[in-house]
Scaffold this motif. Structure first.
Motif, short mmCIF file in Angstrom:
data_model
loop_
_atom_site.label_atom_id
_atom_site.label_comp_id
_atom_site.label_asym_id
_atom_site.label_seq_id
_atom_site.Cartn_x
_atom_site.Cartn_y
_atom_site.Cartn_z
N GLY A 149 8.68 -27.39 -30.45
CA GLY A 149 7.95 -28.39 -31.22
C GLY A 149 8.84 -29.40 -31.90
O GLY A 149 8.39 -30.13 -32.79
N LYS A 177 5.91 -30.50 -28.50
CA LYS A 177 6.44 -31.86 -28.59
C LYS A 177 7.64 -32.11 -27.70
O LYS A 177 7.73 -33.12 -26.99
CB LYS A 177 6.80 -32.17 -30.05
N GLU A 207 -0.83 -26.49 -26.33
CA GLU A 207 -0.42 -27.88 -26.23
C GLU A 207 -0.21 -28.61 -27.55
O GLU A 207 0.23 -29.77 -27.55
CB GLU A 207 -1.46 -28.66 -25.41
N HIS A 208 -0.50 -28.02 -28.68
CA HIS A 208 -0.36 -28.73 -29.94
C HIS A 208 1.08 -29.18 -30.17
O HIS A 208 2.03 -28.47 -29.82
CB HIS A 208 -0.85 -27.86 -31.10
N GLY A 209 1.24 -30.35 -30.78
CA GLY A 209 2.55 -30.97 -30.89
C GLY A 209 3.60 -30.15 -31.59
O GLY A 209 4.78 -30.21 -31.23
N ASP A 210 3.20 -29.35 -32.59
CA ASP A 210 4.20 -28.56 -33.30
C ASP A 210 4.73 -27.41 -32.46
O ASP A 210 5.66 -26.71 -32.88
CB ASP A 210 3.64 -28.06 -34.64
#
Length: 256
Positions: free
Chosen positions: A30, A64, A58-61
């Motif tokens: 992330g 990323k 898939e969350h950015g943290d």
């Protein structure tokens, strides 16, 4: 020997390194590539040793820097089909789609994906093993399911989310919609939920619990530690904190 370390944990970025024999795995990335390499250097880890990257969702943290790091180091990325769709993976990245109901080998490390309830396309967490040594990574889920309890029952070390205190979340600065998301069944584990999971795990086998993904706005380090400690009386020394800025240094799983 299996060992593990964190590059950092929290809403600003998450990444965990695991090594065993000639295999080195990164779970999530992330951070930017530049920041990831700096944090690897702090752990005295040579990035060219990396075998593969595992992605939980898939969350950015958590994702990323995944694609850019994969291209930079020319290593494959393993993720669920839903996560691959959500990240819109492109051809120059070596994506390996995994079945969340099927274990697989990465060199010397055996990987067992665990489906979890989270507000992502097809989120999972992982239990990694090297011989009889087992490490569980469990963050980013809104509630503990029977499947989760079963999957993490026989781990030697556990990186466990204790994201928020419900009362601090209720009176904190988040807008109502975000409070409902974080505290909901597809959000993040509270201190109490994590403590309840610990109360269902074999503590005699468990060597270390790393409290992770702690909210800077809706939790307190000492509060999270005290709630989890109360769930494992006599085993409080096994607890350790995973910080956003520094992560934690290498921990070794001792053979049984």
């Amino acid at each position: 020997m299996m060992r593990f370390a964190s590059l950092g944990s929290g809403s600003k970025g998450n990444a965990t390194l695991i090594t065993a024999a000639d295999t080195a795995v990164l779970v999530d990335c992330g951070f930017s590539v530049k920041e990831t390499l700096l944090r690897m250097a702090r752990l005295d880890f040579a990035p060219e040793r990396l075998t593969a990257i595992l992605v939980t969702h898939e969350h950015g943290d958590h994702a990323k820097g995944v694609m850019a790091l994969s291209r930079r180091l020319k290593v494959p990325v393993y993720m669920s089909a839903g996560t691959a769709i959500a990240l819109d993976c492109i051809a120059d990245v070596q994506v390996r789609v995994i079945d969340l109901h099927q274990s697989f080998a990465l060199g010397d490390v055996h990987v067992h994906p665990v489906a979890v309830p989270h507000d992502a396309r097809e989120a999972c967490q992982f239990v990694l093993s090297f011989g009889e040594q087992r490490l569980g990574i469990l963050t980013d889920l809104g509630h503990v399911t029977p499947h989760v309890v079963s999957a993490y029952q026989a781990v030697d070390a556990l990186i466990l989310e204790a994201n928020h205190d419900p009362e601090m979340l209720a009176v904190g600065p988040y807008p109502p919609s975000l409070k409902r998301r974080v505290g909901g069944p597809l959000g993040h584990l509270s201190n109490g939920q994590s403590a309840e999971l610990l109360s269902q795990i074999d503590l005699q086998r468990l060597q270390r619990v790393v409290i992770s993904h702690i909210s800077e706005q809706n939790n307190d380090l000492s509060l999270a530690e005290s709630v989890l400690a109360a769930a494992i009386p006599g085993h409080e020394a096994k607890l350790q904190i995973n910080l956003q800025d520094t992560g934690f240094d290498w921990c070794q799983i001792q053979p049984l």
